[in-house]
Scaffold this motif. Structure first.
Motif, PDB file in Angstrom:
ATOM      1  N   ARG A  38       0.986  -1.176  -0.197  1.00  0.00           N
ATOM      2  CA  ARG A  38       0.019   0.166  -0.135  1.00  0.00           C
ATOM      3  C   ARG A  38       0.890   1.374   0.041  1.00  0.00           C
ATOM      4  O   ARG A  38       1.185   1.544   1.164  1.00  0.00           O
ATOM      5  CB  ARG A  38      -0.849   0.011   1.196  1.00  0.00           C
ATOM      6  N   LEU A  39       1.156   1.784  -1.197  1.00  0.00           N
ATOM      7  CA  LEU A  39       2.164   2.603  -1.284  1.00  0.00           C
ATOM      8  C   LEU A  39       1.424   4.159  -1.212  1.00  0.00           C
ATOM      9  O   LEU A  39       1.933   5.212  -0.801  1.00  0.00           O
ATOM     10  CB  LEU A  39       3.166   2.895  -2.498  1.00  0.00           C
ATOM     11  N   ASN A  40       0.391   4.303  -1.937  1.00  0.00           N
ATOM     12  CA  ASN A  40      -0.241   5.476  -2.171  1.00  0.00           C
ATOM     13  C   ASN A  40      -1.515   6.048  -1.260  1.00  0.00           C
ATOM     14  O   ASN A  40      -2.368   6.725  -1.568  1.00  0.00           O
ATOM     15  CB  ASN A  40      -0.426   5.906  -3.684  1.00  0.00           C
ATOM     16  N   SER A  41      -1.740   4.981  -0.341  1.00  0.00           N
ATOM     17  CA  SER A  41      -2.866   5.131   0.544  1.00  0.00           C
ATOM     18  C   SER A  41      -2.751   6.106   1.548  1.00  0.00           C
ATOM     19  O   SER A  41      -1.813   6.640   1.967  1.00  0.00           O
ATOM     20  CB  SER A  41      -3.138   3.630   1.035  1.00  0.00           C
ATOM     21  N   ASN A  42      -4.055   6.547   1.997  1.00  0.00           N
ATOM     22  CA  ASN A  42      -4.156   7.755   2.975  1.00  0.00           C
ATOM     23  C   ASN A  42      -3.815   6.968   4.351  1.00  0.00           C
ATOM     24  O   ASN A  42      -4.094   7.488   5.357  1.00  0.00           O
ATOM     25  CB  ASN A  42      -5.393   8.407   3.166  1.00  0.00           C
ATOM     26  N   GLY A  43      -3.832   5.492   4.543  1.00  0.00           N
ATOM     27  CA  GLY A  43      -3.389   4.718   5.722  1.00  0.00           C
ATOM     28  C   GLY A  43      -4.813   4.518   6.276  1.00  0.00           C
ATOM     29  O   GLY A  43      -4.845   4.038   7.441  1.00  0.00           O
ATOM     30  N   ILE A  44      -5.884   4.935   5.733  1.00  0.00           N
ATOM     31  CA  ILE A  44      -7.290   4.800   6.409  1.00  0.00           C
ATOM     32  C   ILE A  44      -8.132   3.778   5.574  1.00  0.00           C
ATOM     33  O   ILE A  44      -9.054   3.015   6.103  1.00  0.00           O
ATOM     34  CB  ILE A  44      -7.892   6.054   6.578  1.00  0.00           C
ATOM     35  N   SER A  45      -8.060   4.137   4.346  1.00  0.00           N
ATOM     36  CA  SER A  45      -8.936   3.452   3.440  1.00  0.00           C
ATOM     37  C   SER A  45      -8.081   2.423   2.373  1.00  0.00           C
ATOM     38  O   SER A  45      -7.407   3.163   1.788  1.00  0.00           O
ATOM     39  CB  SER A  45      -9.580   4.364   2.714  1.00  0.00           C
ATOM     40  N   ALA A  46      -8.331   1.113   2.202  1.00  0.00           N
ATOM     41  CA  ALA A  46      -7.710   0.486   1.151  1.00  0.00           C
ATOM     42  C   ALA A  46      -8.602  -0.610   0.355  1.00  0.00           C
ATOM     43  O   ALA A  46      -9.614  -0.986   0.655  1.00  0.00           O
ATOM     44  CB  ALA A  46      -6.799  -0.422   2.000  1.00  0.00           C
ATOM     45  N   PHE A  47      -8.208  -0.447  -0.883  1.00  0.00           N
ATOM     46  CA  PHE A  47      -8.974  -1.386  -1.945  1.00  0.00           C
ATOM     47  C   PHE A  47      -8.585  -2.957  -1.649  1.00  0.00           C
ATOM     48  O   PHE A  47      -7.290  -2.859  -1.295  1.00  0.00           O
ATOM     49  CB  PHE A  47      -8.654  -1.021  -3.181  1.00  0.00           C
ATOM     50  N   VAL A  48      -9.470  -3.663  -1.521  1.00  0.00           N
ATOM     51  CA  VAL A  48      -9.314  -5.260  -1.319  1.00  0.00           C
ATOM     52  C   VAL A  48     -10.130  -6.115  -2.529  1.00  0.00           C
ATOM     53  O   VAL A  48     -11.179  -5.774  -2.808  1.00  0.00           O
ATOM     54  CB  VAL A  48      -9.737  -5.546  -0.171  1.00  0.00           C
ATOM     55  N   SER A  49      -9.249  -6.466  -3.455  1.00  0.00           N
ATOM     56  CA  SER A  49      -9.711  -7.133  -4.771  1.00  0.00           C
ATOM     57  C   SER A  49     -10.364  -8.527  -4.008  1.00  0.00           C
ATOM     58  O   SER A  49      -9.825  -9.418  -3.534  1.00  0.00           O
ATOM     59  CB  SER A  49      -8.571  -7.458  -5.840  1.00  0.00           C
ATOM     60  N   ILE A  50     -11.790  -8.816  -4.600  1.00  0.00           N
ATOM     61  CA  ILE A  50     -12.262 -10.102  -4.171  1.00  0.00           C
ATOM     62  C   ILE A  50     -12.602 -11.011  -5.344  1.00  0.00           C
ATOM     63  O   ILE A  50     -13.012 -11.991  -4.998  1.00  0.00           O
ATOM     64  CB  ILE A  50     -13.582  -9.642  -3.312  1.00  0.00           C
ATOM     65  N   MET A  51     -12.709 -10.486  -6.524  1.00  0.00           N
ATOM     66  CA  MET A  51     -12.783 -11.340  -7.554  1.00  0.00           C
ATOM     67  C   MET A  51     -12.262 -10.401  -8.914  1.00  0.00           C
ATOM     68  O   MET A  51     -11.973  -9.380  -8.800  1.00  0.00           O
ATOM     69  CB  MET A  51     -14.435 -11.391  -7.694  1.00  0.00           C
ATOM     70  N   ARG A  52     -12.059 -11.466  -9.887  1.00  0.00           N
ATOM     71  CA  ARG A  52     -11.377 -10.807 -10.946  1.00  0.00           C
ATOM     72  C   ARG A  52     -12.206 -11.292 -12.165  1.00  0.00           C
ATOM     73  O   ARG A  52     -13.256 -12.346 -12.277  1.00  0.00           O
ATOM     74  CB  ARG A  52      -9.960 -11.328 -11.085  1.00  0.00           C
ATOM     75  N   GLY A  53     -12.152 -10.488 -13.663  1.00  0.00           N
ATOM     76  CA  GLY A  53     -12.818 -10.853 -14.648  1.00  0.00           C
ATOM     77  C   GLY A  53     -14.311 -10.506 -14.549  1.00  0.00           C
ATOM     78  O   GLY A  53     -14.979 -10.190 -13.735  1.00  0.00           O
ATOM     79  N   CYS A  54     -15.027 -10.834 -15.613  1.00  0.00           N
ATOM     80  CA  CYS A  54     -16.460 -10.816 -15.795  1.00  0.00           C
ATOM     81  C   CYS A  54     -16.917 -11.550 -16.654  1.00  0.00           C
ATOM     82  O   CYS A  54     -16.546 -11.803 -17.701  1.00  0.00           O
ATOM     83  CB  CYS A  54     -16.673  -9.256 -16.222  1.00  0.00           C
ATOM     84  N   ASN A  55     -18.130 -12.219 -16.241  1.00  0.00           N
ATOM     85  CA  ASN A  55     -18.970 -13.077 -17.272  1.00  0.00           C
ATOM     86  C   ASN A  55     -20.058 -12.549 -18.007  1.00  0.00           C
ATOM     87  O   ASN A  55     -20.724 -13.178 -18.757  1.00  0.00           O
ATOM     88  CB  ASN A  55     -19.493 -14.301 -16.352  1.00  0.00           C
ATOM     89  N   ASN A  56     -20.363 -11.107 -17.584  1.00  0.00           N
ATOM     90  CA  ASN A  56     -21.368 -10.608 -18.329  1.00  0.00           C
ATOM     91  C   ASN A  56     -20.883  -9.983 -19.752  1.00  0.00           C
ATOM     92  O   ASN A  56     -19.594  -9.722 -19.885  1.00  0.00           O
ATOM     93  CB  ASN A  56     -22.000  -9.144 -17.549  1.00  0.00           C
ATOM     94  N   MET A  57     -21.565  -9.930 -20.667  1.00  0.00           N
ATOM     95  CA  MET A  57     -21.230  -9.606 -21.969  1.00  0.00           C
ATOM     96  C   MET A  57     -21.962  -8.256 -22.309  1.00  0.00           C
ATOM     97  O   MET A  57     -22.648  -8.365 -23.091  1.00  0.00           O
ATOM     98  CB  MET A  57     -21.449 -10.671 -23.011  1.00  0.00           C
ATOM     99  N   CYS A  58     -21.791  -7.179 -21.637  1.00  0.00           N
ATOM    100  CA  CYS A  58     -22.392  -5.769 -22.039  1.00  0.00           C
ATOM    101  C   CYS A  58     -21.975  -5.479 -23.289  1.00  0.00           C
ATOM    102  O   CYS A  58     -20.674  -5.795 -23.615  1.00  0.00           O
ATOM    103  CB  CYS A  58     -22.125  -4.928 -20.940  1.00  0.00           C
ATOM    104  N   SER A  59     -22.734  -5.159 -24.161  1.00  0.00           N
ATOM    105  CA  SER A  59     -22.208  -5.177 -25.620  1.00  0.00           C
ATOM    106  C   SER A  59     -21.315  -3.936 -25.884  1.00  0.00           C
ATOM    107  O   SER A  59     -20.395  -4.340 -26.942  1.00  0.00           O
ATOM    108  CB  SER A  59     -23.586  -5.163 -26.718  1.00  0.00           C
ATOM    109  N   PHE A  60     -21.174  -3.241 -25.041  1.00  0.00           N
ATOM    110  CA  PHE A  60     -20.233  -1.970 -25.173  1.00  0.00           C
ATOM    111  C   PHE A  60     -19.181  -2.198 -24.594  1.00  0.00           C
ATOM    112  O   PHE A  60     -17.924  -1.405 -25.133  1.00  0.00           O
ATOM    113  CB  PHE A  60     -20.867  -0.583 -24.631  1.00  0.00           C
ATOM    114  N   CYS A  61     -18.728  -3.080 -23.888  1.00  0.00           N
ATOM    115  CA  CYS A  61     -17.736  -3.313 -22.968  1.00  0.00           C
ATOM    116  C   CYS A  61     -16.492  -4.270 -23.235  1.00  0.00           C
ATOM    117  O   CYS A  61     -16.838  -5.550 -23.845  1.00  0.00           O
ATOM    118  CB  CYS A  61     -18.142  -3.719 -21.526  1.00  0.00           C
ATOM    119  N   VAL A  62     -15.163  -3.739 -23.143  1.00  0.00           N
ATOM    120  CA  VAL A  62     -14.052  -4.666 -23.460  1.00  0.00           C
ATOM    121  C   VAL A  62     -13.736  -5.608 -22.334  1.00  0.00           C
ATOM    122  O   VAL A  62     -12.968  -6.463 -22.723  1.00  0.00           O
ATOM    123  CB  VAL A  62     -13.143  -3.608 -23.991  1.00  0.00           C
ATOM    124  N   VAL A  63     -13.990  -5.074 -21.052  1.00  0.00           N
ATOM    125  CA  VAL A  63     -13.554  -5.929 -19.863  1.00  0.00           C
ATOM    126  C   VAL A  63     -13.737  -7.343 -20.161  1.00  0.00           C
ATOM    127  O   VAL A  63     -12.676  -8.021 -19.801  1.00  0.00           O
ATOM    128  CB  VAL A  63     -14.217  -5.456 -18.689  1.00  0.00           C
TER     129      VAL A  63
END
Ligand code: SAM
Ligand code: SF4
Length: 481
Positions: free
Chosen positions: A169-194
């Protein structure tokens, strides 16, 4: 673009942000890396994983690109503009490479995945191309690139979640942190490259998530933001992942509960929810725990059922509106924000009016608003014509922004005279005599420190005296800690 919170999925103010050096790290490194991140919060979280992998290999971070032996750009492909920004940045690194020939340049993330080897052909200065599921191979790829060969790994995985890697955690404010819980996406929204750049959806082992959140809490953090493209479809099956102590599948509601129970002083947020997946079980869990924030980012994209069908969003206008009503029924006063795409293929003025009117129905607190940008390889690019002229897209976007500005101000005005529990994140940018913090609804508060003995990470009860469109101005009426 109206963007009022720094905890959003895509934060314009953080684009191109570079890591700070390891402040408390006394190790002498033989090599230095510089990493710049673009795009959504997932990319910023991934850069922390990359920093951790490189750190273990003896590379130290630098915020000064001139000091670096390795330059990484963690890229975004969501809109054409995001890719153009990276291309432009690479031209600046080209100049640097001329003065320091040994320096290696690597492209990470979604653009690496989308363009693969083509990147190396098109951008001669690029030495490494590494997709979002291939960061563990970075040390080997760096070795290969150091021997003068071009190094590329863009394999997508069905199970990589980097569960065991503790992000730096290098750029964090020391109070709030992102925690990744899943990756990828199975939805196929037609506009989206994800789905093409980040692969199939997979959920991370809940034990590793809870451990990461607990470690953060023990290190002084007071808020975790659980991240995924579609967090409500989080579903961890122990049989598949061989977790030893878990016997039943873990849903998103169950995960929220596990994290909320770490401590009542740890706030829990999450992003992003696909409207189709948010269940009553999740809503009741939010209502049950005071420390799960009453705020849901529920991107609608369009208010027209016809356009939503073309977008493959799998809900209608009416269904979405009833979901908003349900949220407010189970969690009274819940903050709701949205994403919009103006000028999607075939969008008529009537469709656009439907978007403006759904905003009035939902009374969004914030929104992230874009005009449609056709992305190569997506369903929309293959099936439909990008037929709305740019000036019309921009005019419709401006109208959406105008409605949102009005709604945001009205939402803040309604809070005047009310008192909220605020988590202090730090000093206000404008004055060191003021604190800046957030309510459970994700709204930004600024209030005088006065003579209270408070620090960042503490809670305070703040009464709202006034507001602007983006900030609530208040006064402490009771320090909570
Ligand atoms: N997974 C999230 C969801 O479904 O809401 C959002 C992921 S995406 C990184 C963030 C936002 O970018 C989307 O909600 C959408 O509004 C916008 N977006 C995605 N593709 C776009 C495109 N081709 N043109 C314009 N905006 C786009
Ligand atoms: Fe893209 Fe739709 Fe997946 Fe969100 S849910 S990442 S918009 S495909």
């Amino acid at each position: 673009m109206l963007e009022l919170t720094t905890q959003k999925a895509h934060d314009e103010t953080r684009q191109g942000e570079a890591y700070a050096p390891f402040k408390s790290d006394s190790t002498t490194y033989s090599k230095r890396f510089y990493i710049e991140s673009y795009g959504c919060a997932m990319n910023f979280a991934d850069s922390e994983v990359v920093a951790s992998i490189l750190n273990k290999e003896g590379f130290g971070a630098t915020r000064n690109v001139e000091d670096a032996d390795l330059i990484f750009v963690n890229t975004c492909s969501i809109r054409e503009k995001a890719e153009l920004t990276v291309r432009k940045r690479l031209t600046e690194f080209r100049k640097l490479k001329k003065t320091k020939p040994g320096i290696l340049v690597g492209v990470l993330g979604c653009m690496a995945e989308r363009l693969k080897a083509k990147f190396i052909e098109e951008e001669k200065l690029v030495d490494l191309v590494v997709g979002p599921d291939a960061y563990r191979s970075l040390p080997a790829l760096v070795n290969k690139a150091e021997s003068g060969q071009k190094a590329i790994n863009v394999l997508l995985s069905r199970d990589e979640t980097y569960a065991d890697i503790s992000p730096v955690r290098l750029n964090s404010n020391g109070i709030s942190a992102f925690v990744s819980i899943m990756r990828g996406c199975n939805n196929m929204c037609s506009f989206c490259v994800v789905p093409f750049t980040r692969g199939r959806e997979r959920s991370r082992d809940p034990e590793s998530i809870v451990k990461e959140c607990r470690d953060l809490f023990e290190n002084g953090y007071r808020e975790v933001i659980l991240l995924g493209q579609n967090v409500d479809s989080y579903y961890y099956t122990p049989q598949l992942r061989k977790a030893e102590s878990l016997t039943t599948p873990v849903t998103f509601a169950a995960l929220l509960e596990l994290v909320a129970k770490i401590s009542p002083d740890l706030r829990v947020r999450f992003s992003t929810s696909h409207p189709k997946d948010i269940t009553d079980e999740v809503l009741h869990t939010i209502a049950k725990y005071e420390n799960i924030c009453n705020y849901i980012h529920l991107p609608v994209q369009s208010g027209s059922t016809r356009v939503l069908q073309l977008m493959n969003r799998t809900y209608t206008r009416e269904w979405y509106m009833s979901k908003v009503d349900r949220i407010r029924e189970i969690i009274p006063g819940c903050g709701i924000s949205s994403d919009f795409i103006a000028g999607f293929c075939t969008e008529t003025e009537e469709d656009h009016q439907d978007t403006l009117s759904i905003m009035e129905h939902a009374q969004y607190d914030y929104s992230y608003m874009y005009y449609y940008s056709e992305r190569p390889g997506t369903l929309a690019q293959r099936r439909y014509t990008d037929d709305i002229p740019l000036d019309i897209k921009k005019r419709r976007l401006a109208e959406i922004v105008e409605v949102q500005n009005k709604l945001s101000l009205a939402s803040n005005k309604k809070d005047i005279g009310k008192t909220f529990k605020i988590l202090i994140e730090g000093e206000s940018k404008k004055s060191d005599t003021d604190w800046m913090g957030r309510s459970t609804h994700g709204k930004v508060f600024v209030f005088p420190k006065e003579n209270y003995n408070l620090n960042k990470g503490d809670y305070a009860m703040v009464k709202v005296a006034d507001c602007t469109q983006g900030t609530l101005l208040g006064k402490i009426i009771d320090p909570v800690s």
